[in-house]
Enzyme design. Sequence first.
Site, PDB file in Angstrom:
ATOM      1  N   GLY A 298       0.790  -1.229   0.000  1.00  9.80           N
ATOM      2  CA  GLY A 298       0.000   0.000   0.000  1.00  9.80           C
ATOM      3  C   GLY A 298       0.822   1.279   0.000  1.00  9.80           C
ATOM      4  O   GLY A 298       1.979   1.295   0.351  1.00  9.80           O
ATOM      5  N   SER A 299       0.202   2.362  -0.423  1.00  6.93           N
ATOM      6  CA  SER A 299       0.850   3.652  -0.436  1.00  6.93           C
ATOM      7  C   SER A 299      -0.055   4.683  -1.078  1.00  6.93           C
ATOM      8  O   SER A 299      -1.201   4.818  -0.686  1.00  6.93           O
ATOM      9  CB  SER A 299       2.195   3.574  -1.174  1.00  6.93           C
ATOM     10  OG  SER A 299       2.912   4.750  -0.943  1.00  6.93           O
TER      11      SER A 299
END
Length: 218
Positions: free
Chosen positions: A186-187
């Site tokens: 994720g990011s």
Amino acid sequence: MKVHRDGLGTIAVICLAILLICGSIAIFVDCLFVQIVAGIVFLVPLAFLPYFFRVPKRNCIDEDGTITSSADGKVVIIKKVYEPEYLKREALQVSVFMSFFNVHVNFYPSSGKITYYKYHPGKYLLAFKPKASEENERTSIAMLCKCGSEILFRQIAGTFARRIVCYAKVGEDVIGGDQCGLIKFGSRVDIFLPVDAEVCVQIGDKVKACETVIARLR
């Protein structure tokens, strides 16, 4: 469920590390309760790793002038900014934050030709912070859409995302909705649009890659 090919190596390394830890506990700790707790703590999360690297099936929207989300997640930024790296002009920035549980695969937001690509090493600030776009590890990809407008989007690593995979190559023709890469665990993805683009989302909206229209280019 299909698992992304660039997640297989990560899964294998984590599996090996967890098995070594659990094996060591089983050999050197003579307490059944501790062994059971260790098994739950380490092996249950292990079962979810393929889920984190899943590749979804999507009904992609690929229409001239339509920009779809490159990532699953939540819209956290919509604002006019100056993009200094490549576009070197004012642009509308739309940012989508990917949580730990969102799909990690990223997709091209439109069909067109790749005009620019660069990888930037950097920090690992919390991805939802504005400075993450300039200071974190990231890739920048620009593309000339079929409608004639040029856009730029960035894959940005966060505190826990320590590996970005990107397939973009300058000069390559790409199709909207095809995979462009992966941000592990994720990011954030930023898209920079012409200032006269019609933004079709609001801050706080949950979006799905390929299926949610982010904007329409005029």
